[in-house]
Design an enzyme around this catalytic site. Structure first.
Site, PDB file in Angstrom:
ATOM      1  N   HIS A  56       0.847  -1.206   0.000  1.00 43.24           N
ATOM      2  CA  HIS A  56       0.000   0.000   0.000  1.00 43.24           C
ATOM      3  C   HIS A  56       0.870   1.238   0.000  1.00 43.24           C
ATOM      4  CE1 HIS A  56       0.755  -0.531   4.293  1.00 43.24           C
ATOM      5  NE2 HIS A  56       0.212   0.647   4.570  1.00 43.24           N
ATOM      6  N   HIS A  58       1.363   3.940   1.907  1.00 43.78           N
ATOM      7  CA  HIS A  58       1.911   4.699   3.039  1.00 43.78           C
ATOM      8  C   HIS A  58       3.439   4.793   2.976  1.00 43.78           C
ATOM      9  CE1 HIS A  58      -1.926   4.055   5.655  1.00 43.78           C
ATOM     10  NE2 HIS A  58      -2.032   5.095   4.844  1.00 43.78           N
ATOM     11  N   ASP A  60       5.745   4.663   5.144  1.00 39.89           N
ATOM     12  CA  ASP A  60       6.572   3.693   5.877  1.00 39.89           C
ATOM     13  C   ASP A  60       6.628   2.339   5.167  1.00 39.89           C
ATOM     14  OD1 ASP A  60       3.780   3.473   6.762  1.00 39.89           O
ATOM     15  OD2 ASP A  60       4.506   2.030   8.248  1.00 39.89           O
ATOM     16  N   HIS A  61       6.024   2.257   3.963  1.00 40.04           N
ATOM     17  CA  HIS A  61       6.122   1.044   3.146  1.00 40.04           C
ATOM     18  C   HIS A  61       6.723   1.332   1.770  1.00 40.04           C
ATOM     19  CE1 HIS A  61       3.639  -1.377   5.968  1.00 40.04           C
ATOM     20  NE2 HIS A  61       3.343  -0.151   6.351  1.00 40.04           N
ATOM     21  N   HIS A 114      -7.591  -0.471   5.462  1.00 40.23           N
ATOM     22  CA  HIS A 114      -6.505   0.371   5.994  1.00 40.23           C
ATOM     23  C   HIS A 114      -6.238   1.495   4.987  1.00 40.23           C
ATOM     24  CE1 HIS A 114      -2.810   1.419   8.102  1.00 40.23           C
ATOM     25  NE2 HIS A 114      -2.118   1.242   6.995  1.00 40.23           N
ATOM     26  N   ASP A 133      -0.371  -3.939   6.183  1.00 39.83           N
ATOM     27  CA  ASP A 133      -1.007  -3.387   7.386  1.00 39.83           C
ATOM     28  C   ASP A 133      -2.486  -3.767   7.461  1.00 39.83           C
ATOM     29  OD1 ASP A 133       1.416  -2.249   7.933  1.00 39.83           O
ATOM     30  OD2 ASP A 133       0.768  -0.165   7.717  1.00 39.83           O
ATOM     31  N   HIS A 171       4.290  -4.687  10.633  1.00 39.62           N
ATOM     32  CA  HIS A 171       4.765  -4.062  11.877  1.00 39.62           C
ATOM     33  C   HIS A 171       4.881  -5.060  13.017  1.00 39.62           C
ATOM     34  CE1 HIS A 171       4.312   0.215  10.634  1.00 39.62           C
ATOM     35  NE2 HIS A 171       3.371  -0.279   9.842  1.00 39.62           N
TER      36      HIS A 171
HETATM   37 FE    FE Z   1       2.613   0.771   8.093  1.00 36.76          FE
HETATM   38 ZN    ZN Z   2       0.061   1.641   6.539  1.00 34.01          ZN
END
Ligand code: FE
Ligand code: ZN
Length: 255
Positions: A56, A58, A60-61, A114, A133, A171
């Site tokens: 996805h 985001h 942090d990915h 999400h 996530d 995570h």
């Molecule tokens: Fe994440």
């Molecule tokens: Zn995420």
């Protein structure tokens, strides 16, 4: 088995994973939270990066995509519905599409909630799924873009995978998830056993990942919203599962 996996921490609590096909030598990174730890894991294993499989959009990915592509010229495989929000996408993926990493093949499962385009990658023959996530061990992602109904359907889709399927998520949130889950099902003996295992692993600095679908069915309250005892425990006996799920998710958001 021709698959080899390496799990490593990125950023603060993200997981990076490398998936390697020892037959062809092909290697994929699952998500790219940041380039450094991915490069270090590749160097340690002596592997070269062929693909990034993005779950996805985001940051942090995805923050590592540009530097990794610049260095390795790898393919970027990503959800079609989020392709405009992810850098340098080569191969947009939809529900049921398949993607190969050397001789290994994954099926794409759309798991919105999400984010609205979130996807998971299921390597059926290897019995492993990368769920980003959407599903965490003993928890699930926050419903940021979608609706609780949508997220419940996505989780139910993952729950339908074979029980032995190993689950890699985005995570390390398991210890906090366990503390919350025990407020919903304090007497669940499988959950209590998982709680003990998780404290042991965390004390030893070990990951709690991968988990399995079979284990999550027994311990994860978000996969258990259609268990009558769970509905009753949150004060919603006989309510539709999506409503029970929404109640549990709301409680976790405030926990
Ligand atoms: Fe994440
Ligand atoms: Zn995420």
């Amino acid at each position: 088995m021709s698959v080899e996996l390496r799990l490593f921490v990125c950023l603060r609590d993200n997981y990076g994973v490398l998936l390697h096909d020892s037959v062809s030598g092909a290697t994929a990174a699952i998500d790219a939270p940041e380039a450094g730890p991915v490069e270090a894991a590749l160097a340690a294993a002596g592997w070269r990066l062929n693909d990034i499989l993005v779950t996805h959009h985001h940051g942090d990915h995805t923050a590592g995509i540009e530097p990794l592509k610049a260095r390795y010229g790898c393919r970027v495989v990503a959800p079609a519905r989020e392709a405009s929000r992810i850098p340098l996408v080569d191969i947009p993926m939809r529900e049921g599409d398949s993607v190969r990493v050397g001789s290994l093949a994954a099926t794409v499962l759309e798991t919105p909630g999400h984010t609205n385009g979130h996807i998971a990658y299921w390597f059926k023959s290897e019995a492993v799924a990368f769920v980003g996530d959407t599903l965490f061990s003993v928890g699930c992602g926050r419903v940021i873009e979608g609706t609780p109904e949508m997220m419940w359907r996505s989780l139910a889709k993952l729950r339908d995978l074979p029980e032995e399927t190993k689950i890699y998520c985005g995570h390390e949130y398991t210890a906090a998830n366990v503390r919350f889950a025990l407020t919903v099902e304090p007497e669940n003996s499988a959950l209590r056993a998982r709680a003990e295992e998780v404290s042991r692993l965390c004390a030893a600095g070990q990951p709690t990942i991968p988990t399995t679908i079979g284990q999550e069915k027994a311990v994860n309250p978000f996969l258990r919203a259609d268990v009558p005892a769970v509905a009753a425990a949150v004060g919603l006996p006989n309510a539709p599962p999506a409503q029970v799920f929404a109640e549990i998710r709301g409680r976790k958001d405030r926990f």
